[in-house]
Design an enzyme around this catalytic site. Structure first.
Site, PDB file in Angstrom:
ATOM      1  CD  GLU A  23      12.112 -13.761   5.267  1.00 34.35           C
ATOM      2  OE1 GLU A  23      11.795 -14.955   5.182  1.00 34.35           O
ATOM      3  OE2 GLU A  23      12.441 -13.228   6.336  1.00 34.35           O
ATOM      4  CG  HIS A  83      11.331 -22.432  10.627  1.00 35.00           C
ATOM      5  ND1 HIS A  83      12.697 -22.354  10.487  1.00 35.00           N
ATOM      6  CD2 HIS A  83      10.838 -21.268  10.152  1.00 35.00           C
ATOM      7  CE1 HIS A  83      13.013 -21.176   9.959  1.00 35.00           C
ATOM      8  NE2 HIS A  83      11.911 -20.492   9.754  1.00 35.00           N
ATOM      9  CG  HIS A  84       9.113 -25.955   5.715  1.00 36.75           C
ATOM     10  ND1 HIS A  84       7.929 -26.323   5.103  1.00 36.75           N
ATOM     11  CD2 HIS A  84       9.527 -27.038   6.430  1.00 36.75           C
ATOM     12  CE1 HIS A  84       7.637 -27.573   5.441  1.00 36.75           C
ATOM     13  NE2 HIS A  84       8.587 -28.021   6.243  1.00 36.75           N
ATOM     14  CD  GLU A  85      14.764 -18.971   5.658  1.00 39.91           C
ATOM     15  OE1 GLU A  85      14.303 -18.222   6.508  1.00 39.91           O
ATOM     16  OE2 GLU A  85      14.636 -18.753   4.426  1.00 39.91           O
ATOM     17  N   PRO A 120       0.816  -1.193   0.000  1.00 38.53           N
ATOM     18  CG  PRO A 120      -0.695  -1.492   1.762  1.00 38.53           C
ATOM     19  CD  PRO A 120       0.566  -2.033   1.207  1.00 38.53           C
ATOM     20  CD  GLU A 135       9.606 -10.929   8.631  1.00 40.20           C
ATOM     21  OE1 GLU A 135      10.331 -10.779   9.603  1.00 40.20           O
ATOM     22  OE2 GLU A 135       9.994 -11.485   7.578  1.00 40.20           O
ATOM     23  CD  GLU A 192      13.633 -10.737  11.109  1.00 39.33           C
ATOM     24  OE1 GLU A 192      12.996 -11.660  11.628  1.00 39.33           O
ATOM     25  OE2 GLU A 192      13.843 -10.672   9.898  1.00 39.33           O
TER      26      GLU A 192
END
Ligand code: NOJ
Length: 650
Positions: free
Chosen positions: A439, A365-367, A181, A457, A463
């Site tokens: 991300e 978790h999957h990075e 936006p 996010e 962070e």
């Protein structure tokens, strides 16, 4: 309401249900354009529409109007979770069916919806002989706004994706693309946000000035230089212009959700979640993602954290760094990530069974580091692995500066990225898994259709504390990024003076975030011992505050300076109020007239008079008193501070 003109050149006015917003459509010399008025003031000057298409003539000239269809729509939508249970979907719709009057005589529909607080439109291209699959070279949509309009922007096409500090600029400075936006204030005091809704199978819209000094869409390209390859029929996302008389009113605009479809399947299994995580200990250097002596995600640590979650009364636990692929420089080596193989010191089956036994939901978790070819190859088996172990939530991450696919580098917000994120959401829905995407692609309201996309996010989160966040950042978010939906800001870090990650906030402000920044998956981000041993009284608010609200009432604020909002719990009669301020301290007077009748116990967590985000971040006053409708609260927010209030109905 719809007004006809009888000129040879076609002009049509479409009015919002309350008649105060007017969209003026014109077709002159075969070209289409629109303009927007609010309260009879011109807000968006005549702006061009159309496409350039690879290998074909542009779809913008020689157009004639074949038919116009106008209808009114009035409906109240119920959202399964979020900031408001009910939203209005009231608009006047005008569909302009257009056709070229010369060969190749292509056809296209332009559909407008005019709401009391927004204008939206999209292009719909039906399949036609010799026009079945097209490559879009450029979308020509303009938003022709006065160059002296003020804008609040973050840059597009940068390595940190959407994670930048908001800056104020005049529209005449928008020479480089900015994300939406895009929040704007005209010189006459009208507030706008240009955004999009229902972004599917297309590049994300960024915006910049063109050579004629007009704001124009700049659709994120693919690596082949095109904007999108699409099969017909195809509809673009809705181009959405939110309109308000004040910045605070802008934050209540929910048109983005109204423009998305209702869910097409049962999502009653989706539940919002509050969780702690094997997470911040990595950021403050106590543990590591990678295996080794200080590895965070061990079976033993996971069990300790599950026990802590039980003691704290928090329903979920995130575990990062449990799988193979984090060794060395994980940002460089992401191609090696294995999403079904645990490190030797972590046993997913054992941890999942322990969590189940203790009634704790694991957040997997999957990075991917943006290596989406590597991820997509494993997607089905990785989701099956979690599903088989009773894991109903996954946080995904795309920390690379670009997405990598078969050696090609693509933008996260390109058509390819959009389609990848969508694939994960749909597969997760099939497996009854909820997602919190880091991300991510920006929010365009698809959570209405896919409620298992509980959070994302998509902006600088905590962070970045320890130097790269200023107190004003969280005072920009409600007026900018959060217009695109909830955010996992990783709130509730109470160890403010940690030598590795010094927070630029006060204590009260950390808990205020649970109200000012909505997230369907809300992380209480600090380590459990901080809550249990150091700040049990402050933690009580984190425990009490809900993750699903009945309604939201923004109370006061100014872009980048402060924001105060009240939200009513969806499952009780209680209200919660949060406030945050920038580097300036300020006093706020809150009228409690929005409360129902009866007595409420106010539990107030406010900065002490001598609190300061640098000099005295821990200065907090916690007090309780009885209040009711007709009364008011006077609160102080210290520089970089804030407050949080629970109003418990007695
Ligand atoms: C960036 C994410 O925002 C963060 O939450 C996560 O811990 C790291 N990537 C590692 O996946």
């Amino acid at each position: 309401m719809f007004k006809w003109f009888s000129h040879s050149e076609i002009e049509r006015d479409i009015f919002s249900p309350d008649s105060l917003v007017r969209c003026h459509f014109t077709l002159k010399s075969g070209r289409i354009s629109y303009a927007i008025y609010k309260n009879d003031k011109l807000i968006i000057k005549p702006s061009k529409l159309g496409f350039k298409i690879c290998g074909e003539a542009p779809l913008q000239d020689n157009l004639k109007l074949v038919r116009t269809q106008v209808k009114k729509h009035a409906e109240i939508i119920e959202l399964q979770w979020g900031e408001d249970r009910y939203i209005n979907n009231n608009y006047t719709e005008a569909a302009f069916y257009l056709a070229e009057n010369k060969d190749p005589k292509r056809i296209m529909t332009l559909r407008f919806r005019i709401f009391d607080n927004s204008v939206a439109f999209r292009y719909e291209i039906p399949p036609q002989p010799k026009f079945q699959r097209i490559t879009i070279k450029d979308e020509l949509t303009e938003f022709n706004i006065d160059l002296n309009t003020t804008a609040w922007k973050i840059p597009a096409y940068q390595p940190d994706r959407y994670e930048y500090n908001y800056e104020r600029a005049a529209v005449y400075d928008l020479k480089h693309s900015v994300h939406t936006p895009l929040t704007l204030r005209t010189q006459s005091g009208c507030y706008l946000a240009i955004h999009e809704a229902a972004l599917y199978n297309y590049g994300s819209m960024t915006i910049k000035l063109n050579d004629q000094q007009i704001l124009k869409t700049d659709i994120t390209p693919l690596s082949d230089g095109s904007k999108a390859h699409v099969d017909l029929p195809f509809s673009t996302p809705w181009r959405l212009i939110m309109l308000a008389d004040s910045a605070i009113e802008l934050t209540t605009n929910r048109t983005m959700y109204a423009l998305n479809d209702p869910p097409a399947q049962d999502f009653s299994w989706v539940k919002t979640l509050k969780f702690i995580g094997i997470w911040w200990a990595m950021y403050v250097g106590e543990w590591t993602w990678a295996p080794g002596e200080r590895h965070g995600a061990t079976t033993a640590h996971a069990k300790e954290y599950i026990d802590a979650a039980v003691r704290l009364g928090i329903a979920g636990l995130l575990i990062e760094g449990w799988n193979e692929g984090w060794e060395g420089d994980w940002l460089e080596n992401g191609i090696n990530n294995k999403f079904t193989v645990s490190t030797s010191d972590f046993d997913l089956e054992e941890v999942a069974s322990y969590a189940r036994h203790k009634g704790i939901e694991l957040v997997g978790h999957h990075e991917t580091v943006g290596f989406i070819d590597n991820y997509e190859k494993q997607l089905e088996s990785a989701y099956n692995y979690y599903a088989a172990n009773g894991v109903h939530y996954i946080k995904t991450g795309y920390a690379g500066s670009m997405m990598m696919i078969n050696g090609r580098r693509e933008f996260h917000h390109s058509q390819l990225g959009v389609n990848h994120y969508q694939k994960t959401v749909e597969l997760a829905a099939k497996k009854h898994i909820c997602l919190d995407i880091h991300e991510p692609i920006k929010g365009t309201g698809i959570e209405r259709t896919w409620p298992n996309l509980l959070s994302r996010e998509g902006a600088r989160g905590q962070e970045y504390e320890g130097g790269a966040l200023s107190p004003s950042h969280a005072c920009f978010l409600p007026y900018t990024r959060l217009l695109a939906g909830g955010m996992d800001y990783t709130s509730g870090i109470l160890d403010l003076a940690n030598s590795v990650k010094r927070m630029a906030t006060t204590l009260a402000r950390q808990i205020a975030y649970f109200v000012t920044i909505y997230s369907g998956m809300a992380m209480a981000a600090d380590r459990p011992f901080i809550y249990e041993d150091r700040f049990p009284e402050v933690f009580k608010f984190i425990l009490d505050v809900p993750t699903n609200f009945e309604k939201t009432l923004p109370l006061a604020g100014e872009i980048g300076r402060y924001y105060v909002v009240a939200r009513k719990d969806r499952d009780s009669l209680d209200w919660y109020i949060g406030g945050v301020t920038n580097e300036e301290g300020r006093r706020i007077h809150i009228s409690l007239d929005f409360l129902d009748s009866g007595v409420y116990q106010a539990e107030i967590y406010a900065d002490s008079d001598d609190a300061h985000y640098r000099e005295n971040p821990f200065g907090i006053n916690i007090q309780q008193k009885h209040v009711g409708r007709g009364e008011a609260l006077d609160l102080y927010m210290a520089p970089g501070g804030g407050f949080a209030i629970r109003l418990k109905k007695l």
